[in-house]
Design a protein around this motif. Structure first.
Motif, PDB file in Angstrom:
ATOM      1  N   ILE A   2       0.977  -1.104   0.111  1.00 44.64           N
ATOM      2  CA  ILE A   2       0.125   0.016   0.154  1.00 44.64           C
ATOM      3  C   ILE A   2       0.879   1.138  -0.051  1.00 44.64           C
ATOM      4  O   ILE A   2       0.454   2.297  -0.572  1.00 44.64           O
ATOM      5  N   LYS A   3       2.137   1.035   0.757  1.00 43.54           N
ATOM      6  CA  LYS A   3       2.947   2.271   0.879  1.00 43.54           C
ATOM      7  C   LYS A   3       3.287   2.538  -0.582  1.00 43.54           C
ATOM      8  O   LYS A   3       3.456   3.880  -0.926  1.00 43.54           O
ATOM      9  N   VAL A   4       3.687   1.690  -1.481  1.00 42.68           N
ATOM     10  CA  VAL A   4       4.192   1.887  -2.680  1.00 42.68           C
ATOM     11  C   VAL A   4       3.225   2.419  -3.712  1.00 42.68           C
ATOM     12  O   VAL A   4       3.523   3.278  -4.632  1.00 42.68           O
ATOM     13  N   ILE A   5       1.806   1.971  -3.686  1.00 40.01           N
ATOM     14  CA  ILE A   5       0.850   2.458  -4.201  1.00 40.01           C
ATOM     15  C   ILE A   5       0.746   4.048  -3.921  1.00 40.01           C
ATOM     16  O   ILE A   5       0.520   5.016  -4.862  1.00 40.01           O
ATOM     17  N   ALA A   6       0.696   4.097  -2.642  1.00 42.89           N
ATOM     18  CA  ALA A   6       0.489   5.569  -2.374  1.00 42.89           C
ATOM     19  C   ALA A   6       1.718   6.658  -2.712  1.00 42.89           C
ATOM     20  O   ALA A   6       1.203   7.739  -3.254  1.00 42.89           O
ATOM     21  N   ILE A   7       2.794   6.138  -2.714  1.00 40.19           N
ATOM     22  CA  ILE A   7       4.000   6.912  -3.298  1.00 40.19           C
ATOM     23  C   ILE A   7       3.842   7.011  -4.790  1.00 40.19           C
ATOM     24  O   ILE A   7       4.099   8.385  -5.404  1.00 40.19           O
ATOM     25  N   ALA A   8       3.451   6.022  -5.550  1.00 41.05           N
ATOM     26  CA  ALA A   8       3.319   6.348  -7.116  1.00 41.05           C
ATOM     27  C   ALA A   8       1.965   7.205  -7.182  1.00 41.05           C
ATOM     28  O   ALA A   8       2.094   8.139  -8.288  1.00 41.05           O
ATOM     29  N   VAL A   9       0.845   7.249  -6.507  1.00 42.90           N
ATOM     30  CA  VAL A   9      -0.143   8.237  -6.599  1.00 42.90           C
ATOM     31  C   VAL A   9       0.460   9.605  -6.459  1.00 42.90           C
ATOM     32  O   VAL A   9       0.034  10.625  -7.163  1.00 42.90           O
TER      33      VAL A   9
END
Length: 173
Positions: A2-9
């Protein structure tokens, strides 16, 4: 994960924000200003030599010869249903026949600025839009009937003297 997706967004949002801000800032500085008339945006079109016989008292006095360059907007010239050169040539004839008092023997009596302005204004009036921005003179001459006759006689004499010499047989020794 979830951290990786949040950073990408977050990276995508920051990138879109930066792009949006740069376009807004560039629009405020005047990108896409209209170019100055003599600095670009116009096409320069040359005419062929325009030859106008000048008639006074039912006889030809000579020939006015001109080669003109005119500036036009490319979008406007594409809209014409007849060639622009035909309009220019017609206006040169019309101007010279409408002003029979012009004496081409006296060069100081010829007002080239008035001639250029009249050609530009009459073409634009006839078209109903600002088609021609500037008329420039590439070449202008006046040949009197006597000058034409003298040139013709000289060419005829030159052709007559060189032709018989070329026809003489060459003797080999």
């Amino acid at each position: 994960m979830i951290k990786v997706i949040a950073i990408a967004v977050w990276v995508c949002a920051a990138t879109l924000g930066a792009v949006f801000y740069s376009f807004q800032a560039a629009g405020d500085r005047g990108v896409g200003e209209k170019p100055k008339p003599m600095l670009g945006g116009l096409d320069y079109v040359k005419t062929d030599i325009i030859s106008v016989p000048l008639i006074h008292d039912s006889r030809i006095d000579g020939y006015f010869l001109a080669k003109l360059v005119y500036t036009v907007e490319p979008e406007q010239i594409k809209k014409l249903s007849i060639p622009a050169e035909a309009l220019i040539t017609d206006q040169v004839y019309s101007y010279l026949y409408a002003h029979p008092q012009i004496d081409f023997g006296k060069k100081e009596a010829i007002d080239l600025d008035a001639f250029r302005a009249a050609i530009r204004d009459t073409v634009n009036t006839r078209v109903g839009a600002t088609l021609v921005h500037e008329v420039l003179i590439d070449q202008v001459n006046f040949l009197s009937k006597d000058e034409i006759r003298d040139n013709w006689l000289r060419r005829r004499q030159d052709a007559g003297t060189t032709a018989p010499e070329a026809a003489k047989p060459v003797s080999a020794h």
